[in-house]
Design a protein around this motif. Structure first.
Motif, PDB file in Angstrom:
ATOM      1  N   MET A 560       0.825  -1.200   0.000  1.00  0.00           N
ATOM      2  CA  MET A 560       0.000   0.000   0.000  1.00  0.00           C
ATOM      3  C   MET A 560       0.866   1.259   0.000  1.00  0.00           C
ATOM      4  SD  MET A 560      -3.184  -0.975   2.493  1.00  0.00           S
ATOM      5  CE  MET A 560      -4.090   0.443   1.886  1.00  0.00           C
ATOM      6  N   GLU A 561       0.357   2.287  -0.654  1.00  0.00           N
ATOM      7  CA  GLU A 561       1.027   3.583  -0.715  1.00  0.00           C
ATOM      8  C   GLU A 561      -0.047   4.654  -0.868  1.00  0.00           C
ATOM      9  OE1 GLU A 561       4.011   6.202  -0.372  1.00  0.00           O
ATOM     10  OE2 GLU A 561       4.407   4.038  -0.434  1.00  0.00           O
ATOM     11  N   GLN A 562      -0.087   5.608   0.079  1.00  0.00           N
ATOM     12  CA  GLN A 562      -1.041   6.718   0.043  1.00  0.00           C
ATOM     13  C   GLN A 562      -2.485   6.236  -0.145  1.00  0.00           C
ATOM     14  OE1 GLN A 562       0.393   9.450  -2.952  1.00  0.00           O
ATOM     15  NE2 GLN A 562       1.997  10.248  -1.598  1.00  0.00           N
ATOM     16  N   GLY A 563      -2.842   5.208   0.596  1.00  0.00           N
ATOM     17  CA  GLY A 563      -4.221   4.733   0.608  1.00  0.00           C
ATOM     18  C   GLY A 563      -4.622   3.868  -0.571  1.00  0.00           C
ATOM     19  N   ARG A 564      -3.677   3.473  -1.402  1.00  0.00           N
ATOM     20  CA  ARG A 564      -3.986   2.620  -2.565  1.00  0.00           C
ATOM     21  C   ARG A 564      -3.139   1.353  -2.509  1.00  0.00           C
ATOM     22  NH1 ARG A 564      -6.515   5.413  -6.830  1.00  0.00           N
ATOM     23  NH2 ARG A 564      -6.610   7.685  -6.571  1.00  0.00           N
ATOM     24  N   ILE A 565      -3.663   0.310  -3.156  1.00  0.00           N
ATOM     25  CA  ILE A 565      -2.877  -0.917  -3.338  1.00  0.00           C
ATOM     26  C   ILE A 565      -2.087  -0.751  -4.636  1.00  0.00           C
ATOM     27  CG2 ILE A 565      -2.955  -3.409  -3.706  1.00  0.00           C
ATOM     28  CD1 ILE A 565      -5.566  -3.442  -2.109  1.00  0.00           C
ATOM     29  N   ILE A 566      -0.772  -0.715  -4.520  1.00  0.00           N
ATOM     30  CA  ILE A 566       0.055  -0.457  -5.714  1.00  0.00           C
ATOM     31  C   ILE A 566       0.753  -1.723  -6.221  1.00  0.00           C
ATOM     32  CG2 ILE A 566       0.442   1.967  -5.141  1.00  0.00           C
ATOM     33  CD1 ILE A 566       3.171   1.162  -3.991  1.00  0.00           C
ATOM     34  N   GLU A 567       0.679  -2.800  -5.423  1.00  0.00           N
ATOM     35  CA  GLU A 567       1.338  -4.041  -5.848  1.00  0.00           C
ATOM     36  C   GLU A 567       0.741  -5.193  -5.053  1.00  0.00           C
ATOM     37  OE1 GLU A 567       5.980  -5.327  -6.848  1.00  0.00           O
ATOM     38  OE2 GLU A 567       5.553  -3.868  -5.263  1.00  0.00           O
ATOM     39  N   ARG A 568       0.647  -6.359  -5.665  1.00  0.00           N
ATOM     40  CA  ARG A 568       0.133  -7.533  -4.957  1.00  0.00           C
ATOM     41  C   ARG A 568       0.751  -8.799  -5.532  1.00  0.00           C
ATOM     42  NH1 ARG A 568      -6.074  -7.243  -5.342  1.00  0.00           N
ATOM     43  NH2 ARG A 568      -5.722  -5.013  -5.576  1.00  0.00           N
ATOM     44  N   GLY A 569       0.841  -9.822  -4.674  1.00  0.00           N
ATOM     45  CA  GLY A 569       1.407 -11.096  -5.095  1.00  0.00           C
ATOM     46  C   GLY A 569       2.005 -11.820  -3.913  1.00  0.00           C
ATOM     47  N   THR A 570       2.595 -13.009  -4.153  1.00  0.00           N
ATOM     48  CA  THR A 570       3.271 -13.738  -3.078  1.00  0.00           C
ATOM     49  C   THR A 570       4.640 -13.116  -2.834  1.00  0.00           C
ATOM     50  OG1 THR A 570       4.285 -15.307  -4.599  1.00  0.00           O
ATOM     51  CG2 THR A 570       2.090 -15.869  -3.750  1.00  0.00           C
ATOM     52  N   GLY A 578      10.869  -7.016  -8.496  1.00  0.00           N
ATOM     53  CA  GLY A 578      11.894  -6.018  -8.243  1.00  0.00           C
ATOM     54  C   GLY A 578      11.381  -4.603  -8.093  1.00  0.00           C
ATOM     55  N   GLU A 579      10.127  -4.450  -7.694  1.00  0.00           N
ATOM     56  CA  GLU A 579       9.572  -3.103  -7.570  1.00  0.00           C
ATOM     57  C   GLU A 579       9.463  -2.686  -6.100  1.00  0.00           C
ATOM     58  OE1 GLU A 579       6.045  -2.816  -9.915  1.00  0.00           O
ATOM     59  OE2 GLU A 579       7.064  -3.367 -11.781  1.00  0.00           O
ATOM     60  N   HIS A 580       8.298  -2.149  -5.688  1.00  0.00           N
ATOM     61  CA  HIS A 580       8.156  -1.541  -4.365  1.00  0.00           C
ATOM     62  C   HIS A 580       8.461  -2.516  -3.232  1.00  0.00           C
ATOM     63  CE1 HIS A 580       5.741   0.996  -7.068  1.00  0.00           C
ATOM     64  NE2 HIS A 580       6.060   1.998  -6.252  1.00  0.00           N
ATOM     65  N   TYR A 581       7.863  -3.705  -3.276  1.00  0.00           N
ATOM     66  CA  TYR A 581       8.069  -4.665  -2.193  1.00  0.00           C
ATOM     67  C   TYR A 581       9.524  -5.078  -2.122  1.00  0.00           C
ATOM     68  CZ  TYR A 581       7.611  -8.849   0.697  1.00  0.00           C
ATOM     69  OH  TYR A 581       7.757  -9.778   1.692  1.00  0.00           O
ATOM     70  N   ALA A 582      10.134  -5.304  -3.285  1.00  0.00           N
ATOM     71  CA  ALA A 582      11.534  -5.711  -3.309  1.00  0.00           C
ATOM     72  C   ALA A 582      12.421  -4.638  -2.699  1.00  0.00           C
ATOM     73  CB  ALA A 582      11.965  -6.002  -4.747  1.00  0.00           C
ATOM     74  N   LYS A 583      12.104  -3.372  -2.969  1.00  0.00           N
ATOM     75  CA  LYS A 583      12.885  -2.277  -2.406  1.00  0.00           C
ATOM     76  C   LYS A 583      12.707  -2.212  -0.880  1.00  0.00           C
ATOM     77  CE  LYS A 583      12.690   0.518  -6.609  1.00  0.00           C
ATOM     78  NZ  LYS A 583      12.109   1.724  -7.259  1.00  0.00           N
ATOM     79  N   LEU A 584      11.449  -2.382  -0.421  1.00  0.00           N
ATOM     80  CA  LEU A 584      11.208  -2.404   1.019  1.00  0.00           C
ATOM     81  C   LEU A 584      11.963  -3.552   1.685  1.00  0.00           C
ATOM     82  CD1 LEU A 584       7.351  -1.708   1.238  1.00  0.00           C
ATOM     83  CD2 LEU A 584       9.168  -0.208   2.079  1.00  0.00           C
ATOM     84  N   HIS A 585      11.921  -4.718   1.046  1.00  0.00           N
ATOM     85  CA  HIS A 585      12.584  -5.901   1.586  1.00  0.00           C
ATOM     86  C   HIS A 585      14.090  -5.689   1.653  1.00  0.00           C
ATOM     87  CE1 HIS A 585      14.052 -10.070   1.800  1.00  0.00           C
ATOM     88  NE2 HIS A 585      12.905 -10.307   2.433  1.00  0.00           N
TER      89      HIS A 585
END
Length: 601
Positions: A560-570, A578-585
């Motif tokens: 989630m980012e600014q009240g929206r779901i921007i990415e989903r998956g396992t 390699g996007e938002h979740y990967a950067k957070l991880h």
């Protein structure tokens, strides 16, 4: 909190308070009879003095001759004095005790009504009102109504009836002179009216300042570690001193108004009494000395009850101002509960359709276009930066807030269709902000509705599942040990485990974990994560996670980012993207990676 300033008049407030008196009408009537008896003793005393002067002048007193008795004045007058005192005492007891019984019962009902109203209010109310003002309403404001409803009302009724009966005696004895005496009443009424308005206005200010004082005290007590850790003692002392000084100034204003009001009123009554004495001496007429002595005595008895009525006015006005505040709480619109659908246990299919939510008064939405479905038994994780809307989304499921757009369904039934208590019975919540009560471990685990059905063995099993028995068994009284206010005697990890045990005991089909392992050390986290993995089986689970390592096995991760779901998956899919979740991880992995010294490296 901005205190309301109701425009309701004193009469309407008292009429509303009288609705609380209805169940105690018999006691109230008995108290009025007692107070009336007490008030009648005043003119009876004036009449007794008239008989006494008649006896001194040698006149015969034929008070009981009609009944066939001829008692000499030597015995009759002292006997009447004792009789009046006895009857006065009985009336005083009946009036005081039964009025106090009614008043305290009314206060109990009023306090209970206010508290029941408060705990049924929506989250927005508590978001917009600080706890200090709310506590002041339940404690200080109710005490003001208590004072107005007990001693103040007793004095008002007793002395009011005394004034009425004394005036009646004066009219009966000499109505012409009495008309001259009561010419001062309009002036008295004007003074009382002016003082009443000022008393009410100052009393509201006192209640507001008392709320500020309670708020500062509550914050300083609850946050004493931060106060000491950050050197905030002087800052808090200054805040408390400022709040206390404001309260003191308002209290002194009330005392000043009362101090001026009473002597002014007494002065007006004394002028009327002086005029009456002048008329008695100037126009004696055919009246006997005994009759005039009785008349002047009755008139002289009037200033005291009038003075007491003027003094009690301040307490009554404080009570009215407090009652306004209490009724404002009682009249608050409770949490919406229009749904009627109930079921014993939902399957747990949780569906979000175009869900939006905006906090009241906010300029931008906190959640926008949320769409996903959690099938029964599946685990969905919500991740994202702080303020991205994760906890807000989770709060919509138990309807702590009502979504403002779209729809949320459980097993195909909209949330708003559920009866509120039934809806929440299907949901277990473990948040990062744990609330424990000043009670035993067992009662904190089996809290609320759980206490009605849970056996001690069930509580122990829930504690074991949450790995809480590891520290509970070392406590002095085991699960019956007191945990202190908000669990102050426990560590953060121990408090977290009790909250998890509470969720285990509830055995709800939908589980919401909001940073449930945030307060745990690494060793405890491994134990708790194992326990959580066990209780998550077969339950629809929403996990809000800060540590991404705890959600690697989730069926789906929503970024989630600014009240929206921007990415989903396992977990693996999102890392591969390699996007938002990967950067957070990656960011978190570097933060949590152990720092090695050069020799080890």
């Amino acid at each position: 909190m901005s205190e309301q300033t109701p425009n309701t008049g004193s009469l309407q407030i008292y009429l509303r308070l009288l609705t609380y008196v209805k169940p105690y009408t018999a006691y109230f009537a008995l108290s009025l009879v007692g107070l009336a008896i007490f008030a009648l003793s005043q003119p009876a005393f004036a009449k007794l003095l008239e008989y006494f002067v008649q006896a001194l002048e040698g006149e015969s007193i034929n008070l009981l001759s009609g009944l066939g008795y001829d008692i000499p004045a030597l015995w009759l007058i002292p006997g009447m004095m004792v009789g009046i005192a006895l009857i006065r005492g009985i009336g005083s007891y009946l009036g005081s005790f039964y009025l106090s019984k009614v008043a305290n019962s009314v206060i109990h009902d009023l306090r209970t009504s206010m508290f029941n109203s408060m705990i049924a209010l929506p989250n927005e109310f508590f978001d917009n009102n600080n706890s200090g003002h709310l506590i002041a309403r339940v404690t200080y404001n109710v005490s003001q109504v208590t004072a107005a409803a007990t001693s103040a009302i007793k004095i008002a009724v007793r002395e009011g009836l005394t004034v009425v009966f004394l005036l009646g005696f004066l009219f009966y004895t000499n109505w012409k002179m009495t008309l001259i005496f009561i010419a001062a009443l309009p002036v008295i009424a004007l003074v009382v009216s002016f003082a009443s308005d000022r008393f009410r206005r100052i009393s509201r200010n006192i209640q507001n300042s008392m709320g500020d004082l309670t708020h500062v005290t509550s914050e300083s007590i609850n946050g004493y570690r931060e106060v000491r850790g950050f050197g905030g003692e002087k800052y808090e002392s200054d805040r408390f001193m400022a709040a206390s000084a404001t309260n003191t100034r308002q209290s002194l204003k009330l005392s000043k108004a009362d101090a001026v009001h009473t002597p002014v009123l007494q002065f007006i009554v004394s002028i009327a009494l002086a005029l009456l004495l002048f008329m008695v001496l100037w126009v004696k007429g055919d009246a006997s000395t005994a009759a005039l002595v009785g008349y002047v005595t009755a008139a002289a008895l009037l200033p005291k009850p009038i003075r007491q009525l003027s003094e009690v006015n301040a307490s009554i006005q404080k009570g009215i101002a407090a009652a306004e505040s209490i009724f404002a709480m009682v009249d608050e619109v409770p949490e919406a509960n229009t749904g009627e659908y109930t079921c014993d246990r939902v399957k747990g299919n949780l569906e979000f359709k175009d869900v939006c939510f905006t906090y009241p008064g906010a300029s931008s939405p906190a959640l926008q276009d949320i769409n996903f479905t959690v099938e029964p038994g599946k685990t969905y994780a919500l991740v994202g930066r702080s303020g991205s809307g994760k906890s807000t989304l989770a709060s919509l499921v138990p309807r702590f807030y009502n979504h403002t757009g779209g729809d949320i369904l459980i097993d195909g039934t909209p949330l708003n269709a559920f009866e509120l208590k039934n809806l929440r019975s299907h949901i277990a919540l473990v948040s990062q902000n744990i609330t424990l009560f000043n009670d035993t471990v067992a009662r904190n685990i089996a809290y609320g509705a759980l206490s009605e059905t849970a056996e001690e063995e069930d509580i122990r099993l829930a504690a074991e599942a949450a790995h809480a028995m590891e520290f509970i068994k070392d406590m002095s009284n085991g699960i019956h040990t007191m945990v202190g206010e908000d669990g102050v005697l426990l560590s953060g990890g121990q408090r977290q485990r009790l909250a998890i045990a509470r969720a285990v005991l509830k055995d709800a089909p939908i589980l919401i974990l909001d940073e449930a392992t945030s307060a745990l050390d690494t060793e405890s986290e491994r134990h708790i994560q194992a326990a959580l993995n066990e209780i998550m089986k077969g339950r629809t689970t929403l996990v809000i996670a800060h540590r991404l390592s705890t959600i690697e096995n989730a069926d789906c991760i929503l970024v989630m980012e600014q009240g929206r779901i921007i990415e989903r998956g396992t977990h693996s899919e999102l890392l591969a993207n390699g996007e938002h979740y990967a950067k957070l991880h990656k960011m978190q992995f570097h933060e949590e990676a152990p720092i090695l010294d050069p020799v080890t490296a």
